[in-house]
Design an enzyme around this catalytic site. Sequence first.
Site, PDB file in Angstrom:
ATOM      1  N   VAL A 107       0.835  -1.200   0.000  1.00 22.73           N
ATOM      2  CA  VAL A 107       0.000   0.000   0.000  1.00 22.73           C
ATOM      3  C   VAL A 107       0.871   1.252   0.000  1.00 22.73           C
ATOM      4  CG1 VAL A 107      -1.920  -1.188   1.116  1.00 22.73           C
ATOM      5  CG2 VAL A 107      -0.215  -0.032   2.539  1.00 22.73           C
ATOM      6  N   HIS A 123      -4.041  -4.189  -3.027  1.00 22.16           N
ATOM      7  CA  HIS A 123      -4.574  -3.883  -1.691  1.00 22.16           C
ATOM      8  C   HIS A 123      -4.756  -2.384  -1.459  1.00 22.16           C
ATOM      9  CE1 HIS A 123      -3.066  -8.090  -0.296  1.00 22.16           C
ATOM     10  NE2 HIS A 123      -4.219  -8.145  -0.907  1.00 22.16           N
ATOM     11  N   CYS A 162     -20.580  14.553   2.040  1.00 23.47           N
ATOM     12  CA  CYS A 162     -21.729  13.975   2.745  1.00 23.47           C
ATOM     13  C   CYS A 162     -21.548  13.922   4.259  1.00 23.47           C
ATOM     14  CB  CYS A 162     -22.029  12.581   2.198  1.00 23.47           C
ATOM     15  SG  CYS A 162     -20.890  11.320   2.791  1.00 23.47           S
TER      16      CYS A 162
HETATM   17  P1  NAD Z   1       4.555 -10.863   4.954  1.00 20.86           P
HETATM   18  O1  NAD Z   1       5.101 -10.109   6.143  1.00 20.86           O
HETATM   19  O2  NAD Z   1       3.616 -11.982   5.216  1.00 20.86           O
HETATM   20  O3  NAD Z   1       5.797 -11.449   4.172  1.00 20.86           O
HETATM   21  C1  NAD Z   1       6.942 -10.680   3.916  1.00 20.86           C
HETATM   22  C2  NAD Z   1       7.911 -11.574   3.180  1.00 20.86           C
HETATM   23  O4  NAD Z   1       9.032 -10.770   2.825  1.00 20.86           O
HETATM   24  C3  NAD Z   1       8.439 -12.728   4.036  1.00 20.86           C
HETATM   25  O5  NAD Z   1       8.344 -13.921   3.281  1.00 20.86           O
HETATM   26  C4  NAD Z   1       9.897 -12.352   4.288  1.00 20.86           C
HETATM   27  O6  NAD Z   1      10.739 -13.487   4.347  1.00 20.86           O
HETATM   28  C5  NAD Z   1      10.200 -11.512   3.076  1.00 20.86           C
HETATM   29  N1  NAD Z   1      11.277 -10.527   3.234  1.00 20.86           N
HETATM   30  C6  NAD Z   1      11.679  -9.883   4.355  1.00 20.86           C
HETATM   31  N2  NAD Z   1      12.694  -9.051   4.070  1.00 20.86           N
HETATM   32  C7  NAD Z   1      12.930  -9.169   2.735  1.00 20.86           C
HETATM   33  C8  NAD Z   1      13.846  -8.559   1.842  1.00 20.86           C
HETATM   34  N3  NAD Z   1      14.718  -7.638   2.268  1.00 20.86           N
HETATM   35  N4  NAD Z   1      13.811  -8.921   0.535  1.00 20.86           N
HETATM   36  C9  NAD Z   1      12.920  -9.849   0.105  1.00 20.86           C
HETATM   37  N5  NAD Z   1      12.026 -10.457   0.902  1.00 20.86           N
HETATM   38  C10 NAD Z   1      12.025 -10.111   2.204  1.00 20.86           C
HETATM   39  O7  NAD Z   1       3.916  -9.804   3.949  1.00 20.86           O
HETATM   40  P2  NAD Z   1       3.161  -9.958   2.543  1.00 20.86           P
HETATM   41  O8  NAD Z   1       3.408 -11.301   1.966  1.00 20.86           O
HETATM   42  O9  NAD Z   1       3.480  -8.747   1.762  1.00 20.86           O
HETATM   43  O10 NAD Z   1       1.605  -9.936   2.886  1.00 20.86           O
HETATM   44  C11 NAD Z   1       0.998  -9.324   3.926  1.00 20.86           C
HETATM   45  C12 NAD Z   1       0.118  -8.101   3.642  1.00 20.86           C
HETATM   46  O11 NAD Z   1       0.678  -6.986   4.346  1.00 20.86           O
HETATM   47  C13 NAD Z   1      -0.019  -7.635   2.233  1.00 20.86           C
HETATM   48  O12 NAD Z   1      -1.356  -7.677   1.962  1.00 20.86           O
HETATM   49  C14 NAD Z   1       0.425  -6.164   2.221  1.00 20.86           C
HETATM   50  O13 NAD Z   1      -0.581  -5.365   1.632  1.00 20.86           O
HETATM   51  C15 NAD Z   1       0.496  -5.760   3.648  1.00 20.86           C
HETATM   52  N6  NAD Z   1       1.632  -4.853   3.991  1.00 20.86           N
HETATM   53  C16 NAD Z   1       2.121  -3.921   3.118  1.00 20.86           C
HETATM   54  C17 NAD Z   1       3.222  -3.116   3.458  1.00 20.86           C
HETATM   55  C18 NAD Z   1       3.721  -2.077   2.475  1.00 20.86           C
HETATM   56  O14 NAD Z   1       2.917  -1.509   1.745  1.00 20.86           O
HETATM   57  N7  NAD Z   1       5.043  -1.825   2.407  1.00 20.86           N
HETATM   58  C19 NAD Z   1       3.851  -3.299   4.682  1.00 20.86           C
HETATM   59  C20 NAD Z   1       3.325  -4.250   5.575  1.00 20.86           C
HETATM   60  C21 NAD Z   1       2.214  -5.021   5.217  1.00 20.86           C
HETATM   61 ZN    ZN Z   2     -18.958  11.164   1.485  1.00 21.87          ZN
END
Ligand code: NAD
Ligand code: ZN
Length: 257
Positions: A107, A123, A162
Amino acid sequence: MKSAIEIDAGALKHLQDARHLVVFTGSGVSQESGIPTFRDAQVGLWAKYDPNELATPEAFAKQRDVVWGWYEFRRSQILRCQPNPGHQAIEALARHLPKLTLITQNVDDLHERAGSHGVIHLHGSIFQPRCRACGRPHTLTPGIPDLPSEVQQIMPPKCNHCGGWIRPGVVWFGEELPRNAWSDAKQAVRECDVLLCVGTSAVVYPAAALPFEAAEQGVCVIQVNPDPTSLDSVARFNLRGRAGEVLPALVEAAWGS
Ligand code: NAD
Ligand code: ZN
């Protein structure tokens, strides 16, 4: 200087020959920019609140000041962060290949700030709040909200049209994905020949289904992640390492820069 990271020759060849590459990213790609991953967010600062409980429409109805404060804090964190070499390498891939579709679960706006265009945000975006009642977009006050690094309770603004409550522009648990984003993502996965999956544990559905569907169709799935994930068994290549190191090494090995 040559990168110290060894890239699997098979993965490299698939990437170089890709006619349509889908890059599917999760919060891991932004981790090296200083944005906690979903998993990280469940320890430390936010251990007090369970994101699974905050990120729901019910939570917003019940404690909208806590939920809005949480997202405002995250937005202020993101605004202080910069894209990292992983985001930049993905932008470079788009310049080297005939077609690239970037699908993110994030996001944040770090792909855009790295120069990527047409990013599909499954998302939503923390920068696009909208009215809960009438759905109209809300313009946030420019600048970085000045929030100390602790839990804040902040009442959300009201809609100018609204009077309804303004809610964060992200997809919460139990909500549908934005229809156009989801159908564009599905179509890209149907059409691609290689899918590069970066920094996602692939457990949040329905988004997580995309790499599994691709693998089922015979698409070559290449995964970049320092840790094992649920995708290990379907990925043809598992490149273990951080996105900010592996992705630039991939681009350098394939195209020299
Ligand atoms: P998750 O925390 O479940 O997984 C994160 C993954 O990233 C893990 O598998 C981890 O091993 C890996 N990881 C950690 N450091 C890394 C690096 N330096 N390089 C590559 N991989 C690395 O998160 P997810 O799978 O993205 O899903 C969870 C939800 O959280 C999503 O829907 C997302 O929208 C939301 N989210 C988004 C943000 C953002 O916008 N930056 C931040 C937190 C959560
Ligand atoms: Zn409104």
